[in-house]
Structures are given as C-alpha cells and as structure tokens.
Write an enzyme that holds these catalytic residues in place. Structure first.
Site, PDB file in Angstrom:
ATOM      1  N   ARG A  82       0.834  -1.212   0.000  1.00 46.04           N
ATOM      2  CA  ARG A  82       0.000   0.000   0.000  1.00 46.04           C
ATOM      3  C   ARG A  82       0.864   1.256   0.000  1.00 46.04           C
ATOM      4  NH1 ARG A  82      -4.147  -0.432   4.702  1.00 46.04           N
ATOM      5  NH2 ARG A  82      -4.754   1.629   3.942  1.00 46.04           N
ATOM      6  N   GLN A 113     -10.367   9.799   7.480  1.00 46.80           N
ATOM      7  CA  GLN A 113     -10.186   8.407   7.900  1.00 46.80           C
ATOM      8  C   GLN A 113      -9.013   7.807   7.121  1.00 46.80           C
ATOM      9  OE1 GLN A 113     -14.242   6.281   8.256  1.00 46.80           O
ATOM     10  NE2 GLN A 113     -14.595   7.932   6.780  1.00 46.80           N
ATOM     11  N   HIS A 145      -7.297   7.950  11.849  1.00 48.01           N
ATOM     12  CA  HIS A 145      -6.819   6.562  11.785  1.00 48.01           C
ATOM     13  C   HIS A 145      -5.317   6.465  11.545  1.00 48.01           C
ATOM     14  CE1 HIS A 145     -11.148   5.213  10.697  1.00 48.01           C
ATOM     15  NE2 HIS A 145     -10.986   5.371  11.993  1.00 48.01           N
ATOM     16  N   CYS A 156       7.984   0.364  22.567  1.00 47.47           N
ATOM     17  CA  CYS A 156       8.043   1.624  23.344  1.00 47.47           C
ATOM     18  C   CYS A 156       7.145   2.713  22.768  1.00 47.47           C
ATOM     19  CB  CYS A 156       9.495   2.110  23.385  1.00 47.47           C
ATOM     20  SG  CYS A 156      10.120   2.633  21.772  1.00 47.47           S
ATOM     21  N   CYS A 176      12.781  -1.335  16.145  1.00 43.13           N
ATOM     22  CA  CYS A 176      13.008  -0.053  16.781  1.00 43.13           C
ATOM     23  C   CYS A 176      14.494   0.136  17.109  1.00 43.13           C
ATOM     24  CB  CYS A 176      12.177  -0.010  18.070  1.00 43.13           C
ATOM     25  SG  CYS A 176      12.432   1.453  19.088  1.00 43.13           S
ATOM     26  N   CYS A 179      14.530   0.339  21.330  1.00 39.80           N
ATOM     27  CA  CYS A 179      14.301  -0.802  22.246  1.00 39.80           C
ATOM     28  C   CYS A 179      14.340  -2.140  21.512  1.00 39.80           C
ATOM     29  CB  CYS A 179      12.948  -0.640  22.942  1.00 39.80           C
ATOM     30  SG  CYS A 179      11.549  -1.015  21.858  1.00 39.80           S
TER      31      CYS A 179
END
Ligand code: BV8
Ligand code: ZN
Length: 270
Positions: A82, A113, A145, A156, A176, A179
């Site tokens: 997408r 939205q 959204h 986190c 991440c 973390c």
C-alpha cells in the site's frame, strides 16, 4: 436511520449542487469528513470497492492487532504494498478543492479516515501556490486513523518516519532503534481505540458546525462514521458526496451522487 426524505427523490445533480453551495456559503463553521473515496481518483484503492480486496483478503482480516500478532510478515507485506501504491499517487482535484476551502474559510476542519497523507500534500501544494501569505497547516487534516507512511514501535511506542520494509521474512521486518521492538505502521487497526484527544476535537468541531461535508466514505466504520451525526444533533446540515447511496444518505440534507474530483471543484468554487 430516519425515513428517506422523498422531497429529493428526483433532484438533479445541479439542483443538489445549488442547495449544497447555498448551505456552505452560509456556514461559519465547516467540518469535512473524508474516506477512501476522496483518494480513489488519485489511484489509491478503496477498502470496499473494486480493487479493495488484496490477494482475496479483506482489510478487516489484516488491519487488526490479532493479524499482526499472528503473522506480522503478511501484515507488513500488505502495508509495504500500500505504501508503494500511495508513493505513486498525487492529490486529485478533490483534495485540492478541500485544501483551498480550508485555507480560504477560517473555521474549516478536515477530518480524514484516510492514512495516505494526500490531504497534507494538497495543503502544501495549494499554500505554496497561494498569493496570500497563508501557511498550509490550516488545511492539514485530523488523521483519526493515523498515517501509513509513519512507523510506530510496538514496544516503546516511539514514532519515526516509515523506512523501507523488507517483508520477505519475519527476521527482516523493521525494528526499533531504541528498544529493538517490532515496528508497525502508525495506523489505528480494527478493535483499537482512536486517540481520545483527536476524537474529542473532531466531535467538538462537528457538534458546532453548521455544515458537515462528507466525502467518499461508506459510513460503516465507527466511531468516525458518527462525526456527521454530531453535526445533525447540533442542528447543523450534512452534505454528502458519493457516487453510491450509503447509510448516511437518507439523513443528509443534500446528497450529491457523483465522484469527488468532479463534484467538489463545482461545489466549493468561489
Ligand atoms: C474502535 C486504518 C473502540 C487502517 C481503518 C466488533 C469488534 C471490534 C470492533 C468493532 C466491532 N464491531 C464494530 C466495531 C467497531 C469497528 C467498526 O466500525 N467495524 C466496522 C467494520 C463495522 N471500529 C473499530 O474497531 C475502531 N475502533 O471502535 O475502538 C473499540 C475497541 C475495542 C473493541 C471494540 C471497540 C477502529 C476503526 C479504524 C480501523 N482502521 N483504517 C488502514 O487503513 O489500514 S478503517 C478503514 O476503513 C478506513 O480508514 C476507513 O475509516 C474505513 C472505512 O472505509 P472508507 O474510507 O469509508 O472506504 P470504503 O472503501 O469503505 O468506502 C469508499 C466509499 O467511497 C464508498 O462509499 C464509495 O462509494 C465511495 N467512492 C468510491 N469512489 C469515489 C467515492 N466517493 C467519491 N468519489 C469517488 N471517486
Ligand atoms: Zn521501541
């Protein structure tokens, strides 16, 4: 839903346009609610229309925390696809007409939205071309959204600009930098609550608005679909733009049966 308003059965698009323009011209406060249909003419597939299916799976199956917990690779494959589609799309005449409305009309709030970021890009485009010294932010939407081009850490919660995603294997999914948690698209999935502050802002504006302009949504997903209901409850009017009838149509004061990129420039022209 109330009984259909028979006085509009044979209304032509031009009559409806005239009534819609009159309502908007008199409105001090306007809220716009958009759904996937406003981006259809930019080439972004809608959720429930043709092309809304992806590899014969439904959004409700993939856009959920359960689906992500069960198969994060598949969910990332869908979102990476997408993102690649959205990256090739540009705002269409509907986005631009709405951005011009929001930049010209002081008290207009765009609530979307959609997660494709096309309203933001339209605001930047229109502000950059404007002869008046107006910043684009007045036309930036409330994205109830979230945004597909942003990542959020499942551990986190840290938000970062979305990077390239290699969804070939769970081991190659983005993690991440702080973390080590698995990143996810920064969107609201089915069964997840929307940001309460964002939601409160949308409903407060809708309750005070004289007009809620509803463009390109099937009006089936809550709580977003309740935004125009707040305007009606506050004594305001609803103007709907959609080629199809929706559950909102019978309660709309004006229902414009047409495509957003064709109808909005006529409805919102000065
Ligand atoms: C919530 C982001 C509290 C992700 C999206 C059972 C269990 C759990 C929840 C529920 C449940 N039953 C009901 C619910 C609530 C649920 C819901 O409403 N479900 C529906 C399916 C019945 N809602 C939620 O879960 C929400 N959270 O309620 O939290 C809670 C918490 C725990 C448990 C219970 C409740 C969160 C919903 C947000 C989901 N995320 N998107 C992503 O994008 O990947 S939703 C997604 O679909 C879109 O964002 C959009 O909001 C929504 C609807 O899509 P539309 O935008 O309307 O697009 P669609 O394709 O449907 O229609 C396009 C329209 O355009 C059509 O009408 C077409 O005619 C028209 N059109 C086509 N071409 C054009 C056009 N119009 C103009 N011009 C054109 N050219
Ligand atoms: Zn983290």
């Amino acid at each position: 839903m109330g009984a259909p308003r028979l006085d509009r059965v044979d209304e032509s698009l031009s009559d409806a346009l005239r009534r819609g323009r009159a309502l908007l011209a008199q409105a001090e406060r306007i809220v716009v609610l958009t759904g996937a249909g406003v981006s259809a003419e930019s080439g972004v597939p809608t959720f429930r229309g043709p092309g809304g299916l992806w590899k014969s799976r439904r959004p409700e199956e993939l856009a959920t925390p359960e689906a992500f917990a069960r198969d994060p690779r598949l969910v990332w494959e869908w979102y990476a696809w997408r993102r690649s589609v959205v990256a090739t799309c540009a705002p269409n005449a509907a986005h631009l007409a709405l951005a011009r409305l929001a930049l010209r009309h002081r008290d207009t709030l765009i609530v979307t939205q959609n997660v494709d970021g096309l309203h933001h890009r339209a605001a930047d485009d229109v502000a950059a071309r404007s002869t008046e010294p107006v910043g684009p932010d007045r036309a930036y939407p409330l994205e109830v959204h979230g945004a597909i081009h942003r990542d959020r850490c499942s551990g986190c919660g840290r938000r970062t600009p979305g990077g390239p995603v290699d969804a070939t294997d769970e081991a190659t999914l983005p993690r991440c930098g702080t973390c080590g948690g698995l990143l996810r698209p920064d969107v609201v999935w089915f069964g997840e609550s929307l940001d309460p502050d964002v939601l409160a802002r949308a409903f407060e504006a809708a309750a005070r608005a004289e007009v809620c302009l509803v463009v390109g949504t099937s009006s089936v997903v809550y709580p977003a679909a309740a935004v125009p209901e707040a305007t009606l409850a506050g004594g305001g009017a609803v103007v709907e733009v959609n080629p199809d009838v929706t559950p909102l149509s019978a309660r709309a004061n004006v229902s414009l049966r047409g495509k957003a990129a064709e109808v909005l420039p006529a409805l919102l022209s000065l």
